[in-house]
Write an enzyme that holds these catalytic residues in place. Structure first.
Site, PDB file in Angstrom:
ATOM      1  N   ASP A  15      73.421 -19.290  83.909  1.00 43.89           N
ATOM      2  CA  ASP A  15      72.822 -18.827  85.162  1.00 43.89           C
ATOM      3  C   ASP A  15      73.609 -17.652  85.741  1.00 43.89           C
ATOM      4  O   ASP A  15      74.837 -17.591  85.592  1.00 43.89           O
ATOM      5  CB  ASP A  15      72.797 -19.989  86.161  1.00 43.89           C
ATOM      6  CG  ASP A  15      71.815 -19.761  87.296  1.00 43.89           C
ATOM      7  OD1 ASP A  15      71.024 -18.801  87.219  1.00 43.89           O
ATOM      8  OD2 ASP A  15      71.845 -20.543  88.254  1.00 43.89           O
TER       9      ASP A  15
ATOM     10  N   ARG B 189      71.807 -11.942  89.275  1.00 43.96           N
ATOM     11  CA  ARG B 189      72.767 -11.591  90.335  1.00 43.96           C
ATOM     12  C   ARG B 189      73.842 -10.648  89.816  1.00 43.96           C
ATOM     13  O   ARG B 189      74.294  -9.754  90.525  1.00 43.96           O
ATOM     14  CB  ARG B 189      73.403 -12.870  90.892  1.00 43.96           C
ATOM     15  CG  ARG B 189      72.598 -13.508  92.009  1.00 43.96           C
ATOM     16  CD  ARG B 189      73.047 -14.918  92.305  1.00 43.96           C
ATOM     17  NE  ARG B 189      72.557 -15.852  91.284  1.00 43.96           N
ATOM     18  CZ  ARG B 189      72.879 -17.127  91.257  1.00 43.96           C
ATOM     19  NH1 ARG B 189      73.721 -17.617  92.156  1.00 43.96           N
ATOM     20  NH2 ARG B 189      72.380 -17.923  90.335  1.00 43.96           N
TER      21      ARG B 189
ATOM     22  N   ARG C 239      67.291  -6.438  86.603  1.00 53.36           N
ATOM     23  CA  ARG C 239      67.619  -7.799  86.170  1.00 53.36           C
ATOM     24  C   ARG C 239      67.744  -7.898  84.652  1.00 53.36           C
ATOM     25  O   ARG C 239      68.587  -8.635  84.138  1.00 53.36           O
ATOM     26  CB  ARG C 239      66.543  -8.781  86.659  1.00 53.36           C
ATOM     27  CG  ARG C 239      66.606  -9.059  88.156  1.00 53.36           C
ATOM     28  CD  ARG C 239      65.482  -9.993  88.576  1.00 53.36           C
ATOM     29  NE  ARG C 239      65.538 -11.268  87.894  1.00 53.36           N
ATOM     30  CZ  ARG C 239      66.266 -12.311  88.307  1.00 53.36           C
ATOM     31  NH1 ARG C 239      67.027 -12.201  89.390  1.00 53.36           N
ATOM     32  NH2 ARG C 239      66.246 -13.445  87.634  1.00 53.36           N
TER      33      ARG C 239
ATOM     34  N   HIS D 150      70.375  -9.831  81.742  1.00 50.46           N
ATOM     35  CA  HIS D 150      70.006 -10.684  80.605  1.00 50.46           C
ATOM     36  C   HIS D 150      70.584 -10.130  79.308  1.00 50.46           C
ATOM     37  O   HIS D 150      71.031 -10.890  78.445  1.00 50.46           O
ATOM     38  CB  HIS D 150      68.482 -10.788  80.504  1.00 50.46           C
ATOM     39  CG  HIS D 150      67.848 -11.514  81.644  1.00 50.46           C
ATOM     40  ND1 HIS D 150      68.265 -12.763  82.054  1.00 50.46           N
ATOM     41  CD2 HIS D 150      66.827 -11.162  82.477  1.00 50.46           C
ATOM     42  CE1 HIS D 150      67.523 -13.158  83.088  1.00 50.46           C
ATOM     43  NE2 HIS D 150      66.647 -12.204  83.359  1.00 50.46           N
TER      44      HIS D 150
ATOM     45  N   GLU E 268      59.693 -23.569  83.654  1.00 50.71           N
ATOM     46  CA  GLU E 268      59.443 -22.994  84.978  1.00 50.71           C
ATOM     47  C   GLU E 268      59.655 -21.481  85.007  1.00 50.71           C
ATOM     48  O   GLU E 268      59.208 -20.803  85.937  1.00 50.71           O
ATOM     49  CB  GLU E 268      60.355 -23.651  86.026  1.00 50.71           C
ATOM     50  CG  GLU E 268      60.003 -25.093  86.360  1.00 50.71           C
ATOM     51  CD  GLU E 268      60.401 -26.070  85.268  1.00 50.71           C
ATOM     52  OE1 GLU E 268      59.661 -27.046  85.051  1.00 50.71           O
ATOM     53  OE2 GLU E 268      61.443 -25.849  84.617  1.00 50.71           O
TER      54      GLU E 268
ATOM     55  N   ARG F 264      58.339 -16.131  86.568  1.00 45.24           N
ATOM     56  CA  ARG F 264      59.039 -14.870  86.837  1.00 45.24           C
ATOM     57  C   ARG F 264      58.125 -13.672  86.566  1.00 45.24           C
ATOM     58  O   ARG F 264      57.073 -13.823  85.926  1.00 45.24           O
ATOM     59  CB  ARG F 264      60.292 -14.791  85.970  1.00 45.24           C
ATOM     60  CG  ARG F 264      61.324 -15.842  86.316  1.00 45.24           C
ATOM     61  CD  ARG F 264      62.612 -15.651  85.539  1.00 45.24           C
ATOM     62  NE  ARG F 264      63.617 -16.631  85.919  1.00 45.24           N
ATOM     63  CZ  ARG F 264      64.881 -16.599  85.516  1.00 45.24           C
ATOM     64  NH1 ARG F 264      65.296 -15.635  84.698  1.00 45.24           N
ATOM     65  NH2 ARG F 264      65.739 -17.518  85.912  1.00 45.24           N
TER      66      ARG F 264
ATOM     67  N   LEU G 143      78.978 -25.643  63.334  1.00 42.54           N
ATOM     68  CA  LEU G 143      78.452 -25.749  64.698  1.00 42.54           C
ATOM     69  C   LEU G 143      76.935 -25.608  64.703  1.00 42.54           C
ATOM     70  O   LEU G 143      76.383 -24.708  64.068  1.00 42.54           O
ATOM     71  CB  LEU G 143      79.063 -24.650  65.572  1.00 42.54           C
ATOM     72  CG  LEU G 143      78.440 -24.464  66.964  1.00 42.54           C
ATOM     73  CD1 LEU G 143      78.855 -25.603  67.889  1.00 42.54           C
ATOM     74  CD2 LEU G 143      78.833 -23.121  67.573  1.00 42.54           C
TER      75      LEU G 143
ATOM     76  N   ARG H 292      72.993 -27.888  90.346  1.00 39.27           N
ATOM     77  CA  ARG H 292      71.810 -28.702  90.082  1.00 39.27           C
ATOM     78  C   ARG H 292      71.486 -28.638  88.594  1.00 39.27           C
ATOM     79  O   ARG H 292      71.996 -27.777  87.883  1.00 39.27           O
ATOM     80  CB  ARG H 292      70.618 -28.231  90.918  1.00 39.27           C
ATOM     81  CG  ARG H 292      70.262 -26.765  90.744  1.00 39.27           C
ATOM     82  CD  ARG H 292      69.028 -26.392  91.579  1.00 39.27           C
ATOM     83  NE  ARG H 292      68.735 -24.978  91.452  1.00 39.27           N
ATOM     84  CZ  ARG H 292      69.203 -24.026  92.259  1.00 39.27           C
ATOM     85  NH1 ARG H 292      70.008 -24.354  93.259  1.00 39.27           N
ATOM     86  NH2 ARG H 292      68.885 -22.760  92.079  1.00 39.27           N
TER      87      ARG H 292
ATOM     88  N   SER I  10      68.212 -28.463  87.255  1.00 33.50           N
ATOM     89  CA  SER I  10      67.057 -27.599  86.982  1.00 33.50           C
ATOM     90  C   SER I  10      66.220 -28.072  85.793  1.00 33.50           C
ATOM     91  O   SER I  10      65.867 -27.298  84.909  1.00 33.50           O
ATOM     92  CB  SER I  10      67.527 -26.154  86.750  1.00 33.50           C
ATOM     93  OG  SER I  10      68.130 -25.629  87.908  1.00 33.50           O
TER      94      SER I  10
END
Length: 264
Positions: free
Chosen positions: A38, A42, A51, A55, A85, A89, A149, A212, A214
């Site tokens: 997250d 920002r 934005r 990313h 969700e 966007r 992994l 949270r 989410s």
């Protein structure tokens, strides 16, 4: 002179990370680490960037954290890349996010293969663009024989949807008399989740200061340790990852019992 000082500082930081990795390996290592990545938006906003720039920078962090997780000896790293969700966007952002798996896997697939990393995915692939599906499928196939992994991407994933689909499958089994109601237990539910072949996460990390879940792995995280940090995902580096692991190793995991099990 300045260049020499910077090089020396980088060497010192690297030595510190190397030493920390060695120390971590002498304690209990979380088998499965799940991360809610997250703060990309920002991170970009604070730099007056779009934005999507956040990313793209976050994609580089995925590479760094995958490498350090592999070095530590973590068995599974699950990254919450796109939730059910997130379709709410703006379209331009969604389109960019759908291109990222292809860019990341195309760029770093040779490295993942070399490091014996196995790529997997949980989530509903049917709603993803064809090019996204193909990029993921290519990486999954190319790394299918690796046994190091497991890099598990949660794409178009939502825990409530996963649980609903699991309930439907089990209900259908009951209706068709394959099982009785009495046979429905936690083991059966686990066997029908998307993560049925994976251990439950020992540690959940969430970046950016949000506290949270989410809609992420709600069933699987029942007894996981949580680590929340204010660091934004693009700034989450190897040192941050090691700090989360070190904190985990100091905790006393009780699993509902009185004494529990220490992480060290």
């Amino acid at each position: 002179m300045l260049e020499k000082l910077l090089r020396r500082k980088n060497v010192e930081v690297q030595l510190s990370i190397t030493e920390r990795v060695v120390n971590i390996k002498h304690r209990t290592i979380p088998s499965h680490v799940a991360i809610i990545m997250d703060g990309n938006g920002r991170w970009a906003s604070r730099r007056s960037l779009p934005r999507i720039a956040g990313h793209h920078e976050g994609m580089k962090t995925v590479r760094k954290i995958t490498r350090i997780a592999n070095d530590i000896g973590i068995k599974v790293l699950t990254l919450y890349a796109f939730s059910t969700e997130n379709w709410k966007r703006p379209k331009i952002e969604i389109d960019f996010l759908m291109k990222l798996p292809g860019e990341f896997l195309t760029t770093y697939l040779p490295e993942l293969i070399e490091q014996n990393v196995k790529v997997e995915m949980i989530g509903d692939t049917s709603s993803l663009p064809i090019h996204t599906q193909e990029a993921i499928a290519k990486a999954v196939e190319a790394t299918s024989s690796n046994n190091g992994l497991i890099l598990n991407f949660a794409m178009n994933y939502g825990s409530r949807l996963e649980i609903v689909e699991t309930v439907k499958e089990i209900a259908q089994m009951a209706v068709s008399n394959q099982i009785s109601i009495e046979e429905i237990d936690e083991t059966l539910i686990n066997a029908h989740l998307m993560t049925s072949h994976l251990p439950e996460p020992d540690l959940l990390i969430r970046t950016s200061g949000e506290v949270r879940l989410s809609n992420f792995m709600l069933w699987q995280l029942a007894y996981s340790e949580f680590s929340f940090t204010d660091v934004l995902w693009p700034d989450f580096d190897e040192a941050c990852m090691l700090s989360a692991i070190e904190e985990f190793q100091l905790r006393n995991r009780r699993f509902g019992s009185v004494e529990g099990e220490k992480g060290v």
